[in-house]
Design an enzyme around this catalytic site. Structure first.
Site, PDB file in Angstrom:
ATOM      1  N   CYS A 240      22.504   8.106  50.792  1.00 31.87           N
ATOM      2  CA  CYS A 240      21.397   9.012  50.526  1.00 31.87           C
ATOM      3  C   CYS A 240      20.183   8.162  50.234  1.00 31.87           C
ATOM      4  CB  CYS A 240      21.717   9.961  49.381  1.00 31.87           C
ATOM      5  SG  CYS A 240      21.868   9.142  47.812  1.00 31.87           S
TER       6      CYS A 240
ATOM      7  N   ASP B  76      17.782   9.057  35.913  1.00 30.94           N
ATOM      8  CA  ASP B  76      17.288  10.381  36.284  1.00 30.94           C
ATOM      9  C   ASP B  76      15.964  10.740  35.596  1.00 30.94           C
ATOM     10  OD1 ASP B  76      19.354  10.783  37.988  1.00 30.94           O
ATOM     11  OD2 ASP B  76      20.424  12.253  36.774  1.00 30.94           O
TER      12      ASP B  76
ATOM     13  N   ARG C 142      17.255  21.908  43.686  1.00 29.58           N
ATOM     14  CA  ARG C 142      18.639  21.449  43.504  1.00 29.58           C
ATOM     15  C   ARG C 142      18.934  21.286  42.024  1.00 29.58           C
ATOM     16  NH1 ARG C 142      19.834  16.202  45.756  1.00 29.58           N
ATOM     17  NH2 ARG C 142      21.643  16.707  44.529  1.00 29.58           N
TER      18      ARG C 142
ATOM     19  N   LYS D 148      22.820  20.880  35.017  1.00 25.83           N
ATOM     20  CA  LYS D 148      23.433  20.792  36.358  1.00 25.83           C
ATOM     21  C   LYS D 148      24.597  19.807  36.361  1.00 25.83           C
ATOM     22  CE  LYS D 148      21.553  18.019  39.619  1.00 25.83           C
ATOM     23  NZ  LYS D 148      22.523  17.101  40.250  1.00 25.83           N
ATOM     24  N   ASN D 149      24.363  18.621  35.809  1.00 23.98           N
ATOM     25  CA  ASN D 149      25.383  17.575  35.923  1.00 23.98           C
ATOM     26  C   ASN D 149      26.605  17.809  35.042  1.00 23.98           C
ATOM     27  OD1 ASN D 149      23.817  16.370  37.815  1.00 23.98           O
ATOM     28  ND2 ASN D 149      23.272  14.563  36.595  1.00 23.98           N
TER      29      ASN D 149
ATOM     30  N   ARG E 209      25.508   4.567  47.434  1.00 21.25           N
ATOM     31  CA  ARG E 209      26.376   5.418  46.607  1.00 21.25           C
ATOM     32  C   ARG E 209      27.793   5.570  47.171  1.00 21.25           C
ATOM     33  NH1 ARG E 209      22.721  10.378  44.396  1.00 21.25           N
ATOM     34  NH2 ARG E 209      24.174  10.367  42.688  1.00 21.25           N
TER      35      ARG E 209
END
Ligand code: UD1
Length: 423
Positions: free
Chosen positions: A118, A306, A398, A5-6, A123
């Protein structure tokens, strides 16, 4: 494993730099759909290329069913006039800020909703904005939007106060079309940044120092057509390695370069794991008596923030105590309360979590609070006695492609159910 994803997100946003791009190994994730919607809004046309059972479909705005997801797309710019990323699209995905650099560089104008805070921390995006100002952008904030324009970005030296991942990617994309040379010092070295840089190089960008903390970019007037295959998702791979370390038969993760997650392998070795690597596959065995350890989250190549939520269940059942020091985000322990409700004994003191090992986890009804937190709860649920019900699993969609199907295929008893069925 699926595509990362990233890595996929910045590469998708790089289509705003112009030139045709074909991208393979794009994972079917909620965040990718959000990015495709935003790109459609910004005049980027995406075609899903045939493969498997999938027809060729125009993606306007998104492919709805993951069953026809080929993961292979061709992008082209059909309308250059739009430059606004609206709040509705940005608020669901902070990475939407990645359209700012390419829009400024190519269309010289961008209006992007401020991502806002968030759950895992404030952030801010100050480092992105300061860099663009240094490169010749005028930036103002009004009504919750970043309004930016330029007569043309000009390369310069950018010293980042912190190796921000999306900040480095945003600056890198802008610098590719800026006039002259840009040097990014203290750049993020995450493999996903490298994957973006390689995809840009494949389109004629001139970039040196890829994968290091000093990246040098020589601006070009336009990018050419190119193709790129997104790297495998090392965070998804790490999550499955943890599942294997927690329970079951030896588990082999395919589509994973262990060099990209050495910090996790070291932590798991300290806890008693052993691994066998064969090419792009790694096998892990269940750790019969795991030992506690200490980890400290840091920018790459340090232990990834993560992966922090996912290692906690193993720490909770390990012999002895463990400590987690979270240095990247200020509030990334929202999953701890839920894990404690399942019988873990974890105390938070500021940026540290102290885990008393030897717990027997019990199934409970828990609430997912963010993407990686939900993966941590899934792992806790797998090893807990009895049934665990995780609410708000949209967070996990997500960033994990069909996690329940992959786990089910390994023998886990996991089902996606409608919320009404739970209540
Ligand atoms: C990216 C990843 C995310 C990962 C994180 C850290 C994507 C889409 N997301 O997020 O999964 O958890 O890297 O590895 O790739 N900061 C500032 N000002 C800025 C930018 C960042 O203060 O302008 C701070 C942040 O608040 C945070 C730290 O720097 O405390 C790291 O953030 P950053 O590396 O930018 O994370 P993201 O790129 O948002």
């Amino acid at each position: 494993m699926s595509g990362a994803k990233n890595a996929a997100l910045p590469i998708l946003f790089s289509t705003l730099l112009g030139g045709k791009l074909e991208i393979g190994n794009v994972p079917a994730l909620r965040d990718i759909r959000t990015a495709l919607s935003l790109l459609g809004h910004l005049g980027i046309h995406a075609i899903s290329l045939p493969g498997g059972n999938a027809p060729s479909v125009a993606l306007d705005p998104v492919v709805e069913s993951p069953d026809v997801w080929t993961g292979h797309f061709r992008f082209s710019e059909v309308d250059e006039s739009s430059y606004e990323a609206p709040y509705d699209l940005v608020r669901t995905m902070r990475a939407s800020i990645l359209c700012l650099g390419p829009l400024l560089a190519r269309r010289k104008r961008a209006r992007v909703s401020l991502p806002g805070g968030c759950l895992i921390g404030a952030r801010p995006v100050d480092m992105h904005l300061n860099a663009f100002v240094r490169m010749g952008a005028n930036i103002s904030i009004d009504h919750g939007y970043i309004d930016a324009n330029t007569n043309g970005l000009v390369g310069c030296d950018i010293h980042l106060p912190y190796p921000t991942v999306t900040g480095t990617e945003n600056i890198l994309m802008a610098a590719v079309l800026a006039q002259g040379t840009t040097c990014i010092f203290n750049a993020a070295q995450e493999p996903e940044v490298t994957d973006l840089a390689l995809s840009l190089k494949a389109r004629g960008a001139r970039i040196d120092g890829i994968g290091t903390s000093s990246i040098r970019i020589e601006g070009v007037s336009a990018l050419s057509a190119g193709t790129h295959k997104v790297m495998w998702d090392r965070i998804e791979a790490g999550t499955f390695l943890l599942a294997g370390a927690l329970l079951g038969e030896p588990l082999t993760v395919h589509g994973f370069d262990s060099d990209l997650l050495v910090s996790l392998m070291v932590a798991l070795s300290e806890m008693g794991a052993s691994f066998e690597s064969h090419g792009h596959s790694v096998t892990v065995r269940r750790i019969s008596s795991p030992r506690g350890t200490t980890i400290r989250t840091e920018p790459y190549p340090g232990f990834p923030t993560d992966m922090q939520a996912q290692i906690l269940p193993l720490m909770a059942i390990a012999n002895g105590s463990s400590t987690v020091v979270e240095t990247v985000f200020e509030n990334r322990f929202t999953h701890v309360m839920e894990m404690n409700r399942m019988g873990a004994r974890i105390d938070i003191h500021g940026s540290r979590a102290f885990v008393r090992g030897g717990s027997v986890l019990e199934g409970a009804s828990v609430m997912a609070s963010d993407l990686r937190a939900s993966a941590g709860l899934v792992l806790a649920g797998l090893v807990a006695n009895g049934e665990t019900v995780i609410q708000r699993v949209y967070h996990i969609d997500r960033g994990y492609e069909r996690i329940e199907r992959k786990l089910e295929s390994l023998g886990a008893r996991i089902k996606r159910v409608r919320e009404e069925a739970v209540t």
